[in-house]
Design a protein around this motif. Structure first.
Motif, PDB file in Angstrom:
ATOM      1  N   LEU A 141      -2.745  -2.813  -8.642  1.00  0.00           N
ATOM      2  CA  LEU A 141      -4.166  -2.861  -8.296  1.00  0.00           C
ATOM      3  C   LEU A 141      -4.508  -1.864  -7.192  1.00  0.00           C
ATOM      4  N   ILE A 142      -3.680  -1.804  -6.161  1.00  0.00           N
ATOM      5  CA  ILE A 142      -3.933  -0.862  -5.062  1.00  0.00           C
ATOM      6  C   ILE A 142      -3.876   0.573  -5.578  1.00  0.00           C
ATOM      7  N   HIS A 143      -2.898   0.847  -6.417  1.00  0.00           N
ATOM      8  CA  HIS A 143      -2.765   2.196  -6.975  1.00  0.00           C
ATOM      9  C   HIS A 143      -4.002   2.566  -7.788  1.00  0.00           C
ATOM     10  N   ALA A 144      -4.443   1.660  -8.649  1.00  0.00           N
ATOM     11  CA  ALA A 144      -5.580   1.953  -9.534  1.00  0.00           C
ATOM     12  C   ALA A 144      -6.881   2.083  -8.772  1.00  0.00           C
ATOM     13  N   GLY A 145      -7.067   1.284  -7.728  1.00  0.00           N
ATOM     14  CA  GLY A 145      -8.321   1.304  -6.989  1.00  0.00           C
ATOM     15  C   GLY A 145      -8.318   2.175  -5.763  1.00  0.00           C
ATOM     16  N   GLY A 146      -7.132   2.611  -5.320  1.00  0.00           N
ATOM     17  CA  GLY A 146      -7.036   3.324  -4.058  1.00  0.00           C
ATOM     18  C   GLY A 146      -6.818   4.808  -4.166  1.00  0.00           C
ATOM     19  N   MET A 147      -6.659   5.317  -5.389  1.00  0.00           N
ATOM     20  CA  MET A 147      -6.444   6.752  -5.559  1.00  0.00           C
ATOM     21  C   MET A 147      -6.891   7.160  -6.954  1.00  0.00           C
TER      22      MET A 147
ATOM     23  N   HIS B   8       0.835  -1.203   0.000  1.00  0.00           N
ATOM     24  CA  HIS B   8       0.000   0.000   0.000  1.00  0.00           C
ATOM     25  C   HIS B   8       0.870   1.255   0.000  1.00  0.00           C
ATOM     26  N   ASP B   9       1.926   1.251   0.804  1.00  0.00           N
ATOM     27  CA  ASP B   9       2.803   2.416   0.883  1.00  0.00           C
ATOM     28  C   ASP B   9       3.428   2.701  -0.483  1.00  0.00           C
ATOM     29  N   GLU B  10       3.863   1.655  -1.167  1.00  0.00           N
ATOM     30  CA  GLU B  10       4.460   1.826  -2.488  1.00  0.00           C
ATOM     31  C   GLU B  10       3.440   2.350  -3.483  1.00  0.00           C
ATOM     32  N   ALA B  11       2.243   1.763  -3.463  1.00  0.00           N
ATOM     33  CA  ALA B  11       1.220   2.096  -4.457  1.00  0.00           C
ATOM     34  C   ALA B  11       0.689   3.509  -4.313  1.00  0.00           C
ATOM     35  N   LEU B  12       0.510   3.950  -3.077  1.00  0.00           N
ATOM     36  CA  LEU B  12      -0.191   5.208  -2.832  1.00  0.00           C
ATOM     37  C   LEU B  12       0.729   6.380  -2.527  1.00  0.00           C
ATOM     38  N   ALA B  13       1.945   6.108  -2.078  1.00  0.00           N
ATOM     39  CA  ALA B  13       2.851   7.184  -1.698  1.00  0.00           C
ATOM     40  C   ALA B  13       4.067   7.298  -2.615  1.00  0.00           C
ATOM     41  N   ILE B  14       4.699   6.173  -2.945  1.00  0.00           N
ATOM     42  CA  ILE B  14       5.954   6.240  -3.691  1.00  0.00           C
ATOM     43  C   ILE B  14       5.727   6.219  -5.200  1.00  0.00           C
ATOM     44  N   LEU B  15       4.898   5.310  -5.689  1.00  0.00           N
ATOM     45  CA  LEU B  15       4.687   5.209  -7.134  1.00  0.00           C
ATOM     46  C   LEU B  15       4.256   6.531  -7.763  1.00  0.00           C
ATOM     47  N   PRO B  16       3.317   7.285  -7.186  1.00  0.00           N
ATOM     48  CA  PRO B  16       2.964   8.571  -7.806  1.00  0.00           C
ATOM     49  C   PRO B  16       4.156   9.515  -7.943  1.00  0.00           C
ATOM     50  N   ARG B  17       5.054   9.492  -6.978  1.00  0.00           N
ATOM     51  CA  ARG B  17       6.228  10.356  -7.029  1.00  0.00           C
ATOM     52  C   ARG B  17       7.232   9.871  -8.072  1.00  0.00           C
ATOM     53  N   VAL B  18       7.336   8.546  -8.237  1.00  0.00           N
ATOM     54  CA  VAL B  18       8.212   8.007  -9.284  1.00  0.00           C
ATOM     55  C   VAL B  18       7.714   8.434 -10.659  1.00  0.00           C
ATOM     56  N   LEU B  19       6.410   8.316 -10.886  1.00  0.00           N
ATOM     57  CA  LEU B  19       5.846   8.703 -12.182  1.00  0.00           C
ATOM     58  C   LEU B  19       6.088  10.182 -12.453  1.00  0.00           C
ATOM     59  N   GLU B  20       5.902  11.003 -11.433  1.00  0.00           N
ATOM     60  CA  GLU B  20       6.118  12.443 -11.603  1.00  0.00           C
ATOM     61  C   GLU B  20       7.579  12.749 -11.879  1.00  0.00           C
ATOM     62  N   ALA B  21       8.481  12.140 -11.111  1.00  0.00           N
ATOM     63  CA  ALA B  21       9.908  12.407 -11.277  1.00  0.00           C
ATOM     64  C   ALA B  21      10.414  11.947 -12.636  1.00  0.00           C
ATOM     65  N   ALA B  22       9.825  10.876 -13.163  1.00  0.00           N
ATOM     66  CA  ALA B  22      10.240  10.352 -14.469  1.00  0.00           C
ATOM     67  C   ALA B  22       9.603  11.114 -15.627  1.00  0.00           C
ATOM     68  N   GLY B  23       8.682  12.013 -15.337  1.00  0.00           N
ATOM     69  CA  GLY B  23       8.023  12.772 -16.389  1.00  0.00           C
ATOM     70  C   GLY B  23       7.009  11.965 -17.172  1.00  0.00           C
ATOM     71  N   ILE B  24       6.415  10.962 -16.529  1.00  0.00           N
ATOM     72  CA  ILE B  24       5.435  10.095 -17.196  1.00  0.00           C
ATOM     73  C   ILE B  24       4.045  10.655 -16.937  1.00  0.00           C
ATOM     74  N   ARG B  25       3.398  11.120 -17.977  1.00  0.00           N
ATOM     75  CA  ARG B  25       2.099  11.772 -17.846  1.00  0.00           C
ATOM     76  C   ARG B  25       0.931  10.849 -18.178  1.00  0.00           C
ATOM     77  N   ARG B  26       1.170   9.833 -18.981  1.00  0.00           N
ATOM     78  CA  ARG B  26       0.160   8.821 -19.272  1.00  0.00           C
ATOM     79  C   ARG B  26       0.810   7.462 -19.091  1.00  0.00           C
ATOM     80  N   THR B  27       0.119   6.536 -18.447  1.00  0.00           N
ATOM     81  CA  THR B  27       0.777   5.277 -18.127  1.00  0.00           C
ATOM     82  C   THR B  27      -0.158   4.081 -18.200  1.00  0.00           C
TER      83      THR B  27
END
Length: 260
Positions: free
Chosen positions: A112-118, A80-99
């Motif tokens: 799954l947690i990322h897609a359903g939890g935020m 959950h921590d990875e999906a909701l806290a870290i992954l969004p920051r990785v996507l932003e830092a990498a400049g990924i706008r559509r994924t």
């Protein structure tokens, strides 16, 4: 392939990029298994980029590969921590706008947690390989066997080829899954809130889970979902049955990209 490593709060995240990230097409972001890393995807990212004609980005989570280690023990909420806290920051830092998120094992659960939890309005689809939605006896038995192998065989040396700190990678994963409190872990509650199409694979002979892991996707999803039981495959169908998996992923990705 190019080095796409990142720094978050002064800590290094190992990352690689195949192709070029663009603003008008989703990048496939790969989330590895519980003992995975960038290098343990082997040639699959390159073949995936060739089959889909787009960019593929893979990173090693903290504690894995050449990324910086994490304090142990990991909390039982580590996915959950990875999906909701870290992954969004990785996507932003990498400049990924559509994924499109492609996850394997723990990585599929994180997707799954990322897609359903935020709310992530840049998310276009999920590709799930051997996802864990709840804990099965077969999972615990295989993870117990992995612990025995780590303590009695050359497994630490083999993991050292792919992880800067193999002990940090192994015990962070193994201790969490074998904690008695983890038996109650489940994430099928997130399935009804997912708002993107899903493509899911399970090996018929997977030593870490059964086809029951696919049932919540089939029964509880409000979005299009296709599930595939890969005959003869164990826990890594994308490696052992790559042609079968890629033949299904390529049109799935093409349909999503056609909507952009």
């Amino acid at each position: 392939m190019s080095d796409a490593s990142l720094t978050l709060d002064g800590r290094r995240i190992e990352a690689r990029l195949w192709g070029e990230i663009t603003a008008d097409a989703p990048t496939i972001v790969m989330l590895h298994e519980g003992l995975g890393s960038v290098s343990l995807w082997r040639d699959f990212p390159a073949h995936l980029a060739a089959a889909t004609g787009g960019a593929v980005f893979a990173y090693s989570r903290f504690g894995y590969g050449l990324s910086d280690p994490v304090p142990l023990p990991r909390p039982l909420t580590y996915m959950h921590d990875e999906a909701l806290a870290i992954l969004p920051r990785v996507l932003e830092a990498a400049g990924i706008r559509r994924t499109i998120l492609l996850g394997h094992s723990d990585g599929a659960s994180i997707a799954l947690i990322h897609a359903g939890g935020m709310q992530n309005f840049s998310l276009r689809g999920l590709i799930l390989i051997a996802p864990h939605l709840f804990v099965e006896d077969i999972s615990v038995a295989s993870i117990e066997a992995a612990r025995d192998a780590y303590e009695t065989t050359d497994l630490p040396a083999r993991l050292a080829r792919h992880h800067r700190d193999p002990g940090n990678a192994f015990w962070g994963w193994n201790d969490a899954w074998l904690d008695p409190g983890f038996r109650a872990w489940r994430i099928d509650e997130y399935v009804p809130t997912i708002r993107v199409p899903m493509l899911a694979f399970q090996g018929s002979d997977d030593e870490y889970g059964t086809a029951a892991q696919l049932r919540p996707l089939e029964t509880d999803s409000y979005c299009p979902v296709a599930t595939h039981l890969v005959a003869g495959a164990r826990h890594t169908p994308h490696l052992t049955h790559e042609a079968v998996v890629l033949a299904l992923i390529a049109p799935f990705v093409a349909r999503i990209r056609a909507l952009e």
